[in-house]
Write a protein that holds these residues in place. Sequence first.
Motif, PDB file in Angstrom:
ATOM      1  N   ALA A  61       9.550  42.397  13.574  1.00 34.30           N
ATOM      2  CA  ALA A  61      10.255  42.183  14.840  1.00 34.30           C
ATOM      3  C   ALA A  61       9.462  42.713  16.040  1.00 34.30           C
ATOM      4  O   ALA A  61       9.402  42.063  17.086  1.00 34.30           O
ATOM      5  N   LYS A  62       8.843  43.865  15.894  1.00 33.07           N
ATOM      6  CA  LYS A  62       8.071  44.432  17.012  1.00 33.07           C
ATOM      7  C   LYS A  62       6.886  43.532  17.360  1.00 33.07           C
ATOM      8  O   LYS A  62       6.599  43.280  18.532  1.00 33.07           O
ATOM      9  N   GLN A  63       6.200  43.037  16.351  1.00 34.15           N
ATOM     10  CA  GLN A  63       5.086  42.111  16.581  1.00 34.15           C
ATOM     11  C   GLN A  63       5.581  40.835  17.262  1.00 34.15           C
ATOM     12  O   GLN A  63       4.927  40.301  18.169  1.00 34.15           O
ATOM     13  N   ALA A  64       6.738  40.346  16.838  1.00 34.26           N
ATOM     14  CA  ALA A  64       7.316  39.149  17.458  1.00 34.26           C
ATOM     15  C   ALA A  64       7.638  39.407  18.923  1.00 34.26           C
ATOM     16  O   ALA A  64       7.402  38.539  19.774  1.00 34.26           O
ATOM     17  N   ALA A  65       8.154  40.585  19.224  1.00 37.74           N
ATOM     18  CA  ALA A  65       8.498  40.923  20.612  1.00 37.74           C
ATOM     19  C   ALA A  65       7.251  40.900  21.495  1.00 37.74           C
ATOM     20  O   ALA A  65       7.260  40.320  22.583  1.00 37.74           O
ATOM     21  N   ILE A  66       6.184  41.496  21.022  1.00 37.45           N
ATOM     22  CA  ILE A  66       4.923  41.520  21.780  1.00 37.45           C
ATOM     23  C   ILE A  66       4.398  40.100  21.969  1.00 37.45           C
ATOM     24  O   ILE A  66       3.962  39.723  23.068  1.00 37.45           O
ATOM     25  N   ARG A  67       4.446  39.295  20.911  1.00 35.51           N
ATOM     26  CA  ARG A  67       3.979  37.905  20.995  1.00 35.51           C
ATOM     27  C   ARG A  67       4.820  37.096  21.969  1.00 35.51           C
ATOM     28  O   ARG A  67       4.285  36.342  22.796  1.00 35.51           O
ATOM     29  N   GLU A  68       6.141  37.239  21.900  1.00 37.40           N
ATOM     30  CA  GLU A  68       7.022  36.476  22.788  1.00 37.40           C
ATOM     31  C   GLU A  68       6.782  36.819  24.258  1.00 37.40           C
ATOM     32  O   GLU A  68       6.806  35.932  25.119  1.00 37.40           O
TER      33      GLU A  68
END
Length: 158
Positions: A61-68
């Motif tokens: 989820a944290k990686q997804a947040a940074i990517r988004e």
Amino acid sequence: MYKFKDYYRNEVTLSFKDHPFSDAPKHVWVICKHKGKWLLTKHKERGLEFPGGKVEESENAKQAAIREVMEETGGAVETIQYVGQYYVSGRKDYIIKNVYFAEVKALIPQDTYYETEGPVLLEKIPENVKRNKQYSFMMKDEVLKHCMNYIKDRKNRQ
């Protein structure tokens, strides 16, 4: 823990505890600041909102947040902190979403901002966002209000 109805009258439960509903949520939402201003994006259909989206299979989820944040605003995240998690009980299904707070160090122009029109910087989030048609439904329930208060309180304690 807070319980309320969202824009579409679904029941929402919001918690600031560590992952109370799922250790692997499938959605993220990121409240962002850049140089002291709030960093939002303009979704082509929904309007102004903080960046967010789905967690892909190859990331947490944290990686997804940074990517988004990068995809929707061109924002290069400097720091990111978990804020909380909420559970939306829909008519047919449910959604569990992590909320993060990110400080963005730079806005990098993108060839595409995917389903958005790119970054929007605001001095402040208007108090009448619920009645403002420029804003996405995601900005119109109590998740935003409670998360903003939590972020403000956490900053005051530091």
